[in-house]
Structures are given as C-alpha cells and as structure tokens.
Scaffold this motif. Structure first.
Motif, PDB file in Angstrom:
ATOM      1  N   ARG A  36     -12.738   5.194  10.990  1.00 22.64           N
ATOM      2  CA  ARG A  36     -12.069   4.784  12.231  1.00 22.64           C
ATOM      3  C   ARG A  36     -13.095   4.533  13.332  1.00 22.64           C
ATOM      4  O   ARG A  36     -12.951   3.598  14.129  1.00 22.64           O
ATOM      5  N   SER A  37     -14.100   5.384  13.385  1.00 27.52           N
ATOM      6  CA  SER A  37     -15.130   5.235  14.418  1.00 27.52           C
ATOM      7  C   SER A  37     -15.874   3.917  14.256  1.00 27.52           C
ATOM      8  O   SER A  37     -16.154   3.225  15.243  1.00 27.52           O
ATOM      9  N   ILE A  38     -16.187   3.567  13.018  1.00 22.54           N
ATOM     10  CA  ILE A  38     -16.878   2.297  12.756  1.00 22.54           C
ATOM     11  C   ILE A  38     -15.995   1.126  13.165  1.00 22.54           C
ATOM     12  O   ILE A  38     -16.457   0.156  13.781  1.00 22.54           O
ATOM     13  N   PHE A  39     -14.705   1.227  12.845  1.00 16.72           N
ATOM     14  CA  PHE A  39     -13.759   0.158  13.180  1.00 16.72           C
ATOM     15  C   PHE A  39     -13.680  -0.049  14.689  1.00 16.72           C
ATOM     16  O   PHE A  39     -13.771  -1.177  15.186  1.00 16.72           O
ATOM     17  N   LEU A  40     -13.531   1.044  15.441  1.00 17.66           N
ATOM     18  CA  LEU A  40     -13.406   0.928  16.895  1.00 17.66           C
ATOM     19  C   LEU A  40     -14.736   0.590  17.560  1.00 17.66           C
ATOM     20  O   LEU A  40     -14.759  -0.062  18.606  1.00 17.66           O
ATOM     21  N   VAL A  42     -16.884  -1.474  16.641  1.00 13.74           N
ATOM     22  CA  VAL A  42     -17.064  -2.934  16.630  1.00 13.74           C
ATOM     23  C   VAL A  42     -16.489  -3.542  17.902  1.00 13.74           C
ATOM     24  O   VAL A  42     -17.123  -4.381  18.555  1.00 13.74           O
ATOM     25  N   PHE A  43     -15.295  -3.100  18.282  1.00 12.26           N
ATOM     26  CA  PHE A  43     -14.648  -3.635  19.484  1.00 12.26           C
ATOM     27  C   PHE A  43     -15.416  -3.241  20.744  1.00 12.26           C
ATOM     28  O   PHE A  43     -15.602  -4.065  21.651  1.00 12.26           O
ATOM     29  N   LEU A  44     -15.865  -1.988  20.805  1.00 17.01           N
ATOM     30  CA  LEU A  44     -16.599  -1.545  21.992  1.00 17.01           C
ATOM     31  C   LEU A  44     -17.940  -2.268  22.114  1.00 17.01           C
ATOM     32  O   LEU A  44     -18.350  -2.641  23.221  1.00 17.01           O
ATOM     33  N   ILE A  45     -18.608  -2.472  21.000  1.00 18.40           N
ATOM     34  CA  ILE A  45     -19.885  -3.199  21.022  1.00 18.40           C
ATOM     35  C   ILE A  45     -19.669  -4.637  21.484  1.00 18.40           C
ATOM     36  O   ILE A  45     -20.451  -5.179  22.275  1.00 18.40           O
ATOM     37  N   LEU A  46     -18.599  -5.248  20.995  1.00 13.50           N
ATOM     38  CA  LEU A  46     -18.281  -6.618  21.421  1.00 13.50           C
ATOM     39  C   LEU A  46     -17.997  -6.670  22.922  1.00 13.50           C
ATOM     40  O   LEU A  46     -18.401  -7.620  23.609  1.00 13.50           O
ATOM     41  N   CYS A  47     -17.313  -5.651  23.430  1.00 13.19           N
ATOM     42  CA  CYS A  47     -17.003  -5.611  24.866  1.00 13.19           C
ATOM     43  C   CYS A  47     -18.275  -5.477  25.698  1.00 13.19           C
ATOM     44  O   CYS A  47     -18.447  -6.178  26.705  1.00 13.19           O
ATOM     45  N   PHE A  48     -19.168  -4.586  25.290  1.00 13.26           N
ATOM     46  CA  PHE A  48     -20.436  -4.423  26.014  1.00 13.26           C
ATOM     47  C   PHE A  48     -21.283  -5.694  25.920  1.00 13.26           C
ATOM     48  O   PHE A  48     -21.926  -6.092  26.897  1.00 13.26           O
ATOM     49  N   THR A  49     -21.263  -6.313  24.745  1.00 11.09           N
ATOM     50  CA  THR A  49     -22.024  -7.553  24.560  1.00 11.09           C
ATOM     51  C   THR A  49     -21.476  -8.664  25.449  1.00 11.09           C
ATOM     52  O   THR A  49     -22.237  -9.408  26.085  1.00 11.09           O
ATOM     53  N   ALA A  50     -20.157  -8.768  25.492  1.00 13.98           N
ATOM     54  CA  ALA A  50     -19.522  -9.792  26.328  1.00 13.98           C
ATOM     55  C   ALA A  50     -19.836  -9.565  27.803  1.00 13.98           C
ATOM     56  O   ALA A  50     -20.099 -10.523  28.548  1.00 13.98           O
ATOM     57  N   TYR A  51     -19.833  -8.311  28.215  1.00 11.46           N
ATOM     58  CA  TYR A  51     -20.136  -8.008  29.620  1.00 11.46           C
ATOM     59  C   TYR A  51     -21.591  -8.353  29.947  1.00 11.46           C
ATOM     60  O   TYR A  51     -21.884  -8.916  31.012  1.00 11.46           O
TER      61      TYR A  51
END
Length: 222
Positions: A36-40, A42-51
C-alpha cells in the motif's frame, strides 16, 4: 493409553497450526503495509514532481497578476489533492499498524497460554524476546540496529507530507489573496482561492471522522 497419546498429539498439532495461521496473518499484514505504501508513494511523488515543475516553469515566465493567479490556483488544486493523499497515507499506515498489533497481541497471548504444550522456550515468546543493549545504537550515523518502529516511521512520512502540503496551500492562498484585486476576474479568483482550501478541509474531515473508512471490528472492540 495409545488413544490418549494420539489425542494429546492432535491437540499439540492443532495448537501449532493455529499459531502458524496467526503468524501468516501478521506477515500478510506486514506485506500489505509496504504494498500500500508503494502504491500511495507513487501519487505523492508525482504531486511533488508536478509542484517542482510548476515552480521551475514559473521562473521562466513573465510576471503579471493573471499568470501568477493561474499558477497559484493550480498549486492550490495540486496541494488539495496532495493533502488528501497524505491523509489517506496516514490512515492506511495507522490501519496496518492497528491490525498488525491485533495479530501480535493474539500471538503473544496464545504463546503465553500454550508455550509448554507446543514446546516453545519461554524466552522465545513474543514479548519476551530482548534486543541486547550492546547491539543497539539509535544514532543515524551508526550502522547498528536502532529502537525504531517502521510502522511509526511510515505514519510519520504521511504526517510530514501533510504538513508540507498544508504550508504550500496556505502560502499560495495568502499570496493569491494579495494579488487577486489586480486580476481580470477577481471575483471568480477569490471564490476559487477560498473554496479550494475549504473543500479540502471538508473532505479531510469527512475521511477522518466518518465511519465510512473505519474498521467495524476495531470500533466494536473499543
């Protein structure tokens, strides 16, 4: 006599099978925690990358109130999504920790009750095993093991992410309010600047306080 021995043997095997099932359930929960941690993550990394991309892109453009407003609104939307995912991360980590401790408690209780029947040394009972002080060093610069909880660290990651994104949201909200009067559609922009944080708060409160995502078993056993 033979019948009595077979009965005792069966009881011992039955106890061992039950204990093995408890350990398998605990191991499965540990495995699910990291999946679950790996799955979530991915989304948090994408959010930080987008920011990060938005901030870099902002440096390249010509500054004016309308452009800054668009970037601020976009960052507010991004921080809103990130806050929600951070909260979900925390709840998932806390849930896994709770279920892990349920199984751990059951295993410990079971072993204390039946350690003699299953020939389990007392010092190997869960809860009795010790971590030698000479093997422990909590310093981050030491290669020795430390008295830290992976599940608590996992929760802390979500909490740190949540704090960062709350700061991001507040910063862009405050900054956008100071320049809204210079934009073309300042009424719409004002509504968006206020509405996005408010909607985020409502969603977070609903997720955290409602019984929709809570475990009926854990609530029932409070």
């Amino acid at each position: 006599m033979s019948s009595k021995k077979n009965k005792n043997k069966y009881q011992k095997e039955d106890l061992i099978n039950t204990l093995n099932k408890l350990y398998r359930c605990r191991d499965l929960e540990i495995s699910n925690l990291w999946q679950r941690s790996i799955f979530l993550s991915v989304f948090l990394i994408l959010c930080f990358t987008a920011y990060g991309y938005l901030m870099l892109d902002l440096v390249k453009v010509n500054y004016n109130a309308n452009i800054l407003n668009k970037y601020n609104i976009t960052c507010l939307l991004l921080s809103s999504v990130s806050i929600i995912f951070s909260v979900i991360w925390i709840l998932m980590a806390k849930a896994s920790k709770a279920w892990y401790e349920v199984y751990e408690s059951a295993i410990s209780k079971f072993e204390y009750q039946h350690f003699k029947k299953i020939n389990l040394p007392y010092e190997n009972i869960m809860g009795e095993m010790m971590f030698q002080k000479d093997q422990r060093n909590d310093s981050i610069f030491s290669t020795k093991g430390g008295a830290f909880s992976p599940s608590k660290i996992n929760i802390a990651i979500g909490q740190i992410s949540l704090i960062i994104w709350i700061i991001v949201m507040i910063s862009h909200s405050v900054y956008n309010i100071t320049i809204i009067h210079l934009t073309e559609n300042h009424i719409i922009n004002t509504v968006l600047t206020i509405a996005i944080p408010l909607i985020t708060i409502i969603i977070v409160l609903y997720i955290n306080l409602s019984k929709y995502v809570k475990s009926g078993f854990l609530i029932h056993n409070e």
